[in-house]
Design an enzyme around this catalytic site. Structure first.
Site, mmCIF file in Angstrom:
data_model
loop_
_atom_site.group_PDB
_atom_site.id
_atom_site.type_symbol
_atom_site.label_atom_id
_atom_site.label_comp_id
_atom_site.label_asym_id
_atom_site.label_seq_id
_atom_site.Cartn_x
_atom_site.Cartn_y
_atom_site.Cartn_z
ATOM 1 N N LYS A 215 -7.005 8.407 -0.080
ATOM 2 C CA LYS A 215 -8.160 8.853 0.719
ATOM 3 C C LYS A 215 -8.695 10.204 0.270
ATOM 4 O O LYS A 215 -8.755 11.162 1.061
ATOM 5 C CB LYS A 215 -7.780 8.924 2.198
ATOM 6 N N THR B 61 -10.416 3.529 11.309
ATOM 7 C CA THR B 61 -10.267 2.557 12.404
ATOM 8 C C THR B 61 -9.622 3.166 13.661
ATOM 9 O O THR B 61 -9.549 2.511 14.689
ATOM 10 C CB THR B 61 -9.423 1.359 11.935
ATOM 11 N N ASP C 159 -3.495 4.443 -1.631
ATOM 12 C CA ASP C 159 -4.402 4.872 -0.565
ATOM 13 C C ASP C 159 -4.257 6.369 -0.335
ATOM 14 O O ASP C 159 -3.574 6.801 0.590
ATOM 15 C CB ASP C 159 -4.075 4.060 0.708
ATOM 16 N N ARG D 34 2.359 -1.902 11.194
ATOM 17 C CA ARG D 34 3.366 -1.924 12.254
ATOM 18 C C ARG D 34 3.603 -3.274 12.918
ATOM 19 O O ARG D 34 4.761 -3.552 13.278
ATOM 20 C CB ARG D 34 3.051 -0.819 13.280
ATOM 21 N N ASP E 206 -13.111 15.555 -1.150
ATOM 22 C CA ASP E 206 -13.237 16.919 -1.667
ATOM 23 C C ASP E 206 -14.545 17.018 -2.441
ATOM 24 O O ASP E 206 -15.338 16.070 -2.445
ATOM 25 C CB ASP E 206 -12.009 17.237 -2.557
ATOM 26 N N LYS F 131 0.843 -1.191 0.000
ATOM 27 C CA LYS F 131 0.000 0.000 0.000
ATOM 28 C C LYS F 131 0.882 1.247 0.000
ATOM 29 O O LYS F 131 1.788 1.376 0.816
ATOM 30 C CB LYS F 131 -0.895 0.009 1.243
HETATM 31 O O1 LIG Z 1 -7.266 3.238 4.162
HETATM 32 C C1 LIG Z 1 -6.567 2.619 4.956
HETATM 33 O O2 LIG Z 1 -5.780 1.759 4.574
HETATM 34 C C2 LIG Z 1 -6.805 2.820 6.391
HETATM 35 C C3 LIG Z 1 -8.105 3.129 6.783
HETATM 36 C C4 LIG Z 1 -8.456 3.109 8.144
HETATM 37 O O3 LIG Z 1 -9.614 3.307 8.520
HETATM 38 N N1 LIG Z 1 -7.471 2.831 9.046
HETATM 39 C C5 LIG Z 1 -6.175 2.587 8.696
HETATM 40 O O4 LIG Z 1 -5.356 2.308 9.576
HETATM 41 N N2 LIG Z 1 -5.818 2.642 7.362
HETATM 42 C C6 LIG Z 1 -4.410 2.449 6.969
HETATM 43 O O5 LIG Z 1 -4.001 1.139 7.316
HETATM 44 C C7 LIG Z 1 -2.644 1.150 7.791
HETATM 45 C C8 LIG Z 1 -2.626 0.558 9.176
HETATM 46 O O6 LIG Z 1 -1.324 0.451 9.622
HETATM 47 P P1 LIG Z 1 -0.965 -0.217 11.027
HETATM 48 O O7 LIG Z 1 -1.821 0.442 12.065
HETATM 49 O O8 LIG Z 1 0.488 0.079 11.186
HETATM 50 O O9 LIG Z 1 -1.283 -1.680 10.900
HETATM 51 C C9 LIG Z 1 -2.151 2.585 7.721
HETATM 52 O O10 LIG Z 1 -1.395 2.723 6.537
HETATM 53 C C10 LIG Z 1 -3.422 3.419 7.617
HETATM 54 O O11 LIG Z 1 -3.254 4.547 6.790
#
Ligand SMILES: O=C(O)c1cc(=O)[nH]c(=O)n1[C@@H]1O[C@H](COP(=O)(O)O)[C@@H](O)[C@H]1O
Length: 239
Positions: free
Chosen positions: A62, A124, A60, A216, A65, A33
């Protein structure tokens, strides 16, 4: 599809050197991603690195707009020939429809396959309490996430991003063809960090997710390859 092909790992790093180092450290990862941090710092340059290694790509960005602006951004992004692309459902129905049309136009103009366009429902990192008290949304969080997913589906999008805690309900209501991508996934042994609505990889997959975004727990682990292997082993028990 093998369970490990359902894991998307974010390249949440500051620059292209660190990104390539991560890609090379984890050759088993087939789906990466590219998100806001790396795209803002280096632009689309990393896409070629991923493509030359035959990786699948989730772009990604997001988008959020007005319809005319998201349409322009989606046309441009679709031209990169990526697999997945994100927009916030809260941009609204008109923006979602405009984005849906724009990815088709952008891909056709570039002569590439259009990406699957998926809508962020509720990030999330947002808790039920924050949704109510900070964002002033009067609906319960699962109900609000479902409403966002249904609006995206009606607008013609291919899927949604949701937390593992809502994925079963979205799967029931949106059907099997609707793509559901879950970030906020945490093995029992990993720290939650800023994620508020997490489940484990096996729980998320069992609940109906098509793809899991796991960052992570793998990328910040002392031994990323070992963390990856542990997650794959966990998923193999449910797949
Ligand atoms: O669109 C996303 O991927 C995304 C949406 C969401 O609601 N929450 C979310 O954590 N993400 C992405 O998912 C990844 C989560 O990363 P970790 O929390 O390190 O596992 C990050 O790159 C966030 O940008």
């Amino acid at each position: 599809m093998k369970a490990e092909q359902k894991i998307i790992v974010p390249l949440d790093v500051a620059n292209i050197t660190d990104a390539i180092a991560l890609i090379e450290k984890l050759p088993q990862v087939s789906f990466w991603k590219l998100g806001l941090e790396l795209f803002t710092s280096t632009g689309p340059q990393i896409l070629q690195e991923l493509k030359s290694r035959q990786k699948r790509i989730f772009l990604d960005l997001k988008f959020h707009d007005i319809p005319n602006t998201v349409a322009g951004a989606c046309r441009a992004a679709a031209g990169y020939g990526v697999d997945l692309l994100t927009i916030h459902a809260t941009a609204g129905r008109d923006a979602l429809k405009a984005a849906t049309e724009a990815v088709q136009t952008g891909a056709a103009q570039a002569g590439v396959e259009p990406p699957k366009l998926i809508a962020i429902t509720v990030l999330t990192s947002i808790s039920s309490r924050q949704l109510a008290f900070d964002l002033k949304i009067p609906l319960e969080l699962p109900e609000y996430a479902l409403e966002m997913a249904l609006m995206a589906q009606e607008a013609g999008l291919d899927g949604a991003v949701c937390s593992p805690q809502e994925v079963a309900q979205l799967r029931d209501s949106c059907g099997n063809e609707f793509l559901l991508v879950c970030p906020g996934v945490r093995p029992t042994w990993a720290e939650k960090g800023d994620q508020k609505r997490s489940l484990t990889p096996s729980q998320a997959l069992q609940a109906g997710a098509n793809y899991l975004v796991i960052g992570r727990p793998v990328t910040a682990a002392a031994e990323p390859e070992l963390a990856w292997k542990q997650i794959c082993e966990e998923l193999a028990t449910v797949a």
